[in-house]
Design a protein around this motif. Sequence first.
Motif, PDB file in Angstrom:
ATOM      1  N   LYS A  84      -2.843  14.646  -7.829  1.00 55.91           N
ATOM      2  CA  LYS A  84      -2.310  15.798  -8.573  1.00 55.91           C
ATOM      3  C   LYS A  84      -1.298  15.359  -9.624  1.00 55.91           C
ATOM      4  CE  LYS A  84      -0.616  17.708  -4.830  1.00 55.91           C
ATOM      5  NZ  LYS A  84      -0.978  16.751  -3.763  1.00 55.91           N
ATOM      6  N   THR A  85      -0.314  14.591  -9.178  1.00 55.19           N
ATOM      7  CA  THR A  85       0.734  14.178 -10.113  1.00 55.19           C
ATOM      8  C   THR A  85       0.155  13.299 -11.219  1.00 55.19           C
ATOM      9  OG1 THR A  85       2.412  14.316  -8.402  1.00 55.19           O
ATOM     10  CG2 THR A  85       2.936  12.967 -10.295  1.00 55.19           C
ATOM     11  N   THR A  86      -0.762  12.433 -10.845  1.00 58.06           N
ATOM     12  CA  THR A  86      -1.380  11.578 -11.860  1.00 58.06           C
ATOM     13  C   THR A  86      -2.079  12.428 -12.919  1.00 58.06           C
ATOM     14  OG1 THR A  86      -1.703   9.915 -10.151  1.00 58.06           O
ATOM     15  CG2 THR A  86      -2.928   9.625 -12.194  1.00 58.06           C
TER      16      THR A  86
ATOM     17  N   ILE B 134      -8.794  -1.965  -7.445  1.00 61.13           N
ATOM     18  CA  ILE B 134      -8.416  -0.901  -8.372  1.00 61.13           C
ATOM     19  C   ILE B 134      -8.159   0.373  -7.572  1.00 61.13           C
ATOM     20  CG2 ILE B 134      -9.338   0.622 -10.151  1.00 61.13           C
ATOM     21  CD1 ILE B 134     -10.861  -1.818 -11.209  1.00 61.13           C
ATOM     22  N   ILE B 135      -7.090   1.081  -7.921  1.00 63.05           N
ATOM     23  CA  ILE B 135      -6.833   2.354  -7.256  1.00 63.05           C
ATOM     24  C   ILE B 135      -7.397   3.466  -8.128  1.00 63.05           C
ATOM     25  CG2 ILE B 135      -5.067   3.900  -6.385  1.00 63.05           C
ATOM     26  CD1 ILE B 135      -3.257   1.248  -6.498  1.00 63.05           C
ATOM     27  N   ARG B 136      -8.338   4.217  -7.580  1.00 67.24           N
ATOM     28  CA  ARG B 136      -8.911   5.308  -8.362  1.00 67.24           C
ATOM     29  C   ARG B 136      -8.117   6.574  -8.097  1.00 67.24           C
ATOM     30  NH1 ARG B 136     -15.246   4.944  -8.067  1.00 67.24           N
ATOM     31  NH2 ARG B 136     -15.507   2.935  -9.082  1.00 67.24           N
TER      32      ARG B 136
ATOM     33  N   ARG C 277       5.304   3.563 -12.906  1.00 65.48           N
ATOM     34  CA  ARG C 277       4.607   3.116 -11.693  1.00 65.48           C
ATOM     35  C   ARG C 277       5.262   3.661 -10.449  1.00 65.48           C
ATOM     36  NH1 ARG C 277       0.781  -0.551 -12.746  1.00 65.48           N
ATOM     37  NH2 ARG C 277       0.523  -0.764 -10.523  1.00 65.48           N
ATOM     38  N   ASN C 278       5.787   4.828 -10.520  1.00 61.36           N
ATOM     39  CA  ASN C 278       6.475   5.528  -9.417  1.00 61.36           C
ATOM     40  C   ASN C 278       7.842   4.917  -9.128  1.00 61.36           C
ATOM     41  OD1 ASN C 278       4.264   7.019  -9.306  1.00 61.36           O
ATOM     42  ND2 ASN C 278       3.670   6.482  -7.234  1.00 61.36           N
TER      43      ASN C 278
ATOM     44  N   ALA D  29       0.851  -1.178   0.000  1.00 57.20           N
ATOM     45  CA  ALA D  29       0.000   0.000   0.000  1.00 57.20           C
ATOM     46  C   ALA D  29       0.891   1.234   0.000  1.00 57.20           C
ATOM     47  CB  ALA D  29      -0.895   0.000   1.223  1.00 57.20           C
ATOM     48  N   ARG D  30       0.702   2.078  -0.976  1.00 56.27           N
ATOM     49  CA  ARG D  30       1.568   3.247  -1.082  1.00 56.27           C
ATOM     50  C   ARG D  30       1.130   4.334  -0.128  1.00 56.27           C
ATOM     51  NH1 ARG D  30       1.905   1.401  -6.324  1.00 56.27           N
ATOM     52  NH2 ARG D  30       3.932   1.749  -7.271  1.00 56.27           N
ATOM     53  N   ASN D  31      -0.083   4.282   0.271  1.00 58.60           N
ATOM     54  CA  ASN D  31      -0.674   5.453   0.899  1.00 58.60           C
ATOM     55  C   ASN D  31      -1.883   5.008   1.713  1.00 58.60           C
ATOM     56  OD1 ASN D  31      -2.341   7.827   1.133  1.00 58.60           O
ATOM     57  ND2 ASN D  31      -0.921   8.740  -0.331  1.00 58.60           N
ATOM     58  N   PRO D  32      -2.028   5.543   2.914  1.00 56.08           N
ATOM     59  CA  PRO D  32      -3.171   5.109   3.713  1.00 56.08           C
ATOM     60  C   PRO D  32      -4.512   5.416   3.053  1.00 56.08           C
ATOM     61  CG  PRO D  32      -1.814   6.749   4.878  1.00 56.08           C
ATOM     62  CD  PRO D  32      -1.158   6.484   3.587  1.00 56.08           C
ATOM     63  N   SER D  33      -4.573   6.547   2.355  1.00 55.82           N
ATOM     64  CA  SER D  33      -5.853   6.921   1.754  1.00 55.82           C
ATOM     65  C   SER D  33      -6.207   5.990   0.609  1.00 55.82           C
ATOM     66  CB  SER D  33      -5.810   8.353   1.237  1.00 55.82           C
ATOM     67  OG  SER D  33      -5.135   8.394   0.005  1.00 55.82           O
ATOM     68  N   LEU D  34      -5.233   5.152   0.255  1.00 60.66           N
ATOM     69  CA  LEU D  34      -5.410   4.230  -0.847  1.00 60.66           C
ATOM     70  C   LEU D  34      -6.494   3.210  -0.549  1.00 60.66           C
ATOM     71  CD1 LEU D  34      -3.417   4.299  -3.244  1.00 60.66           C
ATOM     72  CD2 LEU D  34      -2.573   2.137  -2.389  1.00 60.66           C
ATOM     73  N   GLU D  35      -6.454   2.697   0.652  1.00 62.31           N
ATOM     74  CA  GLU D  35      -7.354   1.615   1.027  1.00 62.31           C
ATOM     75  C   GLU D  35      -8.794   1.968   0.706  1.00 62.31           C
ATOM     76  OE1 GLU D  35      -6.380  -1.353   1.989  1.00 62.31           O
ATOM     77  OE2 GLU D  35      -4.337  -0.602   1.724  1.00 62.31           O
TER      78      GLU D  35
HETATM   79  N1  LIG Z   1       1.888   4.420 -11.176  1.00 64.08           N
HETATM   80  C1  LIG Z   1       1.075   4.177 -10.151  1.00 64.08           C
HETATM   81  N2  LIG Z   1       0.677   2.917  -9.886  1.00 64.08           N
HETATM   82  C2  LIG Z   1      -0.177   2.666  -8.882  1.00 64.08           C
HETATM   83  N3  LIG Z   1      -0.697   3.603  -8.077  1.00 64.08           N
HETATM   84  C3  LIG Z   1      -0.339   4.874  -8.294  1.00 64.08           C
HETATM   85  C4  LIG Z   1       0.561   5.227  -9.343  1.00 64.08           C
HETATM   86  N4  LIG Z   1       0.735   6.565  -9.329  1.00 64.08           N
HETATM   87  C5  LIG Z   1      -0.016   7.016  -8.323  1.00 64.08           C
HETATM   88  N5  LIG Z   1      -0.674   6.013  -7.697  1.00 64.08           N
HETATM   89  C6  LIG Z   1      -1.607   6.169  -6.568  1.00 64.08           C
HETATM   90  O1  LIG Z   1      -2.596   7.088  -6.948  1.00 64.08           O
HETATM   91  C7  LIG Z   1      -2.866   8.031  -5.918  1.00 64.08           C
HETATM   92  C8  LIG Z   1      -2.617   9.444  -6.395  1.00 64.08           C
HETATM   93  O2  LIG Z   1      -1.221   9.643  -6.502  1.00 64.08           O
HETATM   94  P1  LIG Z   1      -0.570  11.011  -6.995  1.00 64.08           P
HETATM   95  O3  LIG Z   1       0.882  10.772  -7.108  1.00 64.08           O
HETATM   96  O4  LIG Z   1      -1.280  11.489  -8.188  1.00 64.08           O
HETATM   97  O5  LIG Z   1      -0.857  11.963  -5.769  1.00 64.08           O
HETATM   98  P2  LIG Z   1      -0.365  13.459  -5.516  1.00 64.08           P
HETATM   99  O6  LIG Z   1      -1.577  14.279  -5.348  1.00 64.08           O
HETATM  100  O7  LIG Z   1       0.597  13.881  -6.558  1.00 64.08           O
HETATM  101  O8  LIG Z   1       0.372  13.314  -4.129  1.00 64.08           O
HETATM  102  P3  LIG Z   1       1.695  14.022  -3.563  1.00 64.08           P
HETATM  103  O9  LIG Z   1       1.266  15.301  -2.930  1.00 64.08           O
HETATM  104  O10 LIG Z   1       2.177  13.042  -2.565  1.00 64.08           O
HETATM  105  O11 LIG Z   1       2.637  14.210  -4.702  1.00 64.08           O
HETATM  106  C9  LIG Z   1      -1.984   7.630  -4.768  1.00 64.08           C
HETATM  107  O12 LIG Z   1      -2.762   6.904  -3.860  1.00 64.08           O
HETATM  108  C10 LIG Z   1      -0.919   6.774  -5.380  1.00 64.08           C
HETATM  109  O13 LIG Z   1      -0.495   5.789  -4.493  1.00 64.08           O
END
Ligand SMILES: Nc1ncnc2c1ncn2[C@@H]1O[C@H](COP(=O)(O)OP(=O)(O)OP(=O)(O)O)[C@@H](O)[C@H]1O
Lengths: 334, 264
Positions: free
Chosen positions: A67-69, A40-42, B263-264, A25-31
Amino acid sequence: MNAIVVRNLTKYFTPSKKEKKKGRARNPSLESRKQGNNSIIRAVDHIDFEVKNGEIFGFLGPNGAGKTTTIRMLTGILKPTNGEILIFGQNFWNNPIKAKQIMGHVPEEANVYMDLTGLENLSFIGELYGISKKERISRAEQLLKKFELFEKRHLKSKKYSKGMKQRLLLCMALMSNPKILFLDEPTSGLDVQSSIIIKKLIKDYNKNGMTIFMTTHDMDVANEMCDRIAIINRGKLIGLDTPENLKKLKQEYQAVDFYFTKEAKESELENLSSVKEVRKIRDYYHIIVHDLNDGICEIIEYIKSKNLKVKKINTYEPHLEEVFLKMVNGGDDY
Amino acid sequence: MRISKEVFGVKGSKKLGLTVQLRRAAAIAQKDLRIYYNKPPVIVQGIIFPVILFFTFTIGRKIPTPLLISGLMAMVIFLTATSIGPFVFPWETMRKTFERLITCPVSVKTILFGSMLSSFLFGVIFSLVPLVLGIIFFSLQITINFLIILIAMFLAAFVFSSFSLILSAPPTDMPGNIMIFTLLLKFTILFLSPLFMPIRDHPLAWISPLTYFVDIVNVSLGLESAFGHYGILIDFAILSFFGVFFLFLAFMLHKKTLQKRFRN
Ligand SMILES: Nc1ncnc2c1ncn2[C@@H]1O[C@H](COP(=O)(O)OP(=O)(O)OP(=O)(O)O)[C@@H](O)[C@H]1O
Ligand SMILES: [Mg+2]
């Protein structure tokens, strides 16, 4: 004319088998965003917005908000699961190269070529945008001067400091003189001075007509820089507003924490005219006020009259999440 | 429409033609050569291995000069042309420069082609060394058909640089992983190839693309082809086939794994 139009933009990640096994799990809010057994991670979930030509558009949200996504989809790194991106009216994925030709991007993590010098990095990027050699060198030198890297232009960029790398990244994004500049957390992790320089330069470029799309998790940076701010939380857009309105929202929650030497009476504090609400938390009183200045003055008066002594006072800055909650729940949460 | 023309530039469509992408591929190749030529895995696999293997294969054996030259050239071109390619993608994925490349106005094919070009040039340049050495030391003893050798070198460099693209397709961000996997594959191919021995003496030689390059060099140095009177034509045809097949496969695999690099 809108520089960017986004409709229904969506990105779901399906963890690979290996990741599933590890239960990574990359992130608690993920769950909470995982769905059923296929988990699926939305990351970005059906968002719509427009960025006007010439504005600084902020994308504000806490860690893991998406945001980054979003920015990676807008710059052609990630393919959206769903939805549409229009760049000056043209569908991005119909001709990504054409769209990329007018965009610049500063990614979240520094990624200059460590084994190339500052000048070589810029020249290489210029080549990829089809800029002639003469033009490349002159533009690169101009940028390096502007960003105070000119002295170090022949130094390999692995020898640059973090702040210098970040500035070089900005130069790389600006090499092609883009119509739209994407910035992912441009000032995070930088010292005050570097971030002031960068913020000022971004504003300058914007004044000369460049559209800026920037993400940040810092409300103050967003307020300071942006014409409009979209707020994203858990993959969903929960608001789009001007900094003024956002500031109001933030100011609505003003509070002071008082530490007294003796117990005070909550009911008496609550009767003060400028106090909204009092909560006793462990050894201090969390006092929500209508107005910070009036509130503090009135409370001090009260303290004097009751012969109490103050050990410590903290004014209280609401966290981004609290403002979000307020936006989502209409403030009932407090 | 008019607005979009203003924004994207009048030359918009013309600017994105094939020649433009080729020029950008050349820029990528130049960058690859400049950055990666002196990285340890490249030096080890591209330069040290050929030297060590050459002595392992040849010391204490009486090998006819043409076979010595063809074997060495084959080994060098194979190992050098596959030394940079598999290393660049995982390295750039790890360093996040790959993300940087993707946001530039270049297609994935351009990036692949650029990477291939760097492998190609690396292979050609280094296999000139044994050729020149061969000429200096043995020029009096043998007749050489230069043109054919040069064309064969280019073709082989194309085949193996395409092959190196296949090796770079797994979307790992750990260069070390790729290195182990490529080493195994490369040694397998080397042992399947009839280096420093008559091709007919090696039962499985026909499997390896290197065999056909060796045969061409042998013929150009005055030996007979192992594949009959028109053997050299067969060699060129099969090598070309391998090249196109590898390239096609590499593009397909990279298309499949591209998104997994982010994928990060
Ligand atoms: N390549 C990936 N594969 C799987 N999960 C991902 C991937 N990239 C992002 N996620 C998940 O999608 C969610 C959104 O991630 P994102 O990096 O877009 O957040 P963010 O708003 O940029 O956060 P931060 O402020 O930490 O940079 C997170 O829960 C992250 O774990
Ligand atoms: Mg982020």
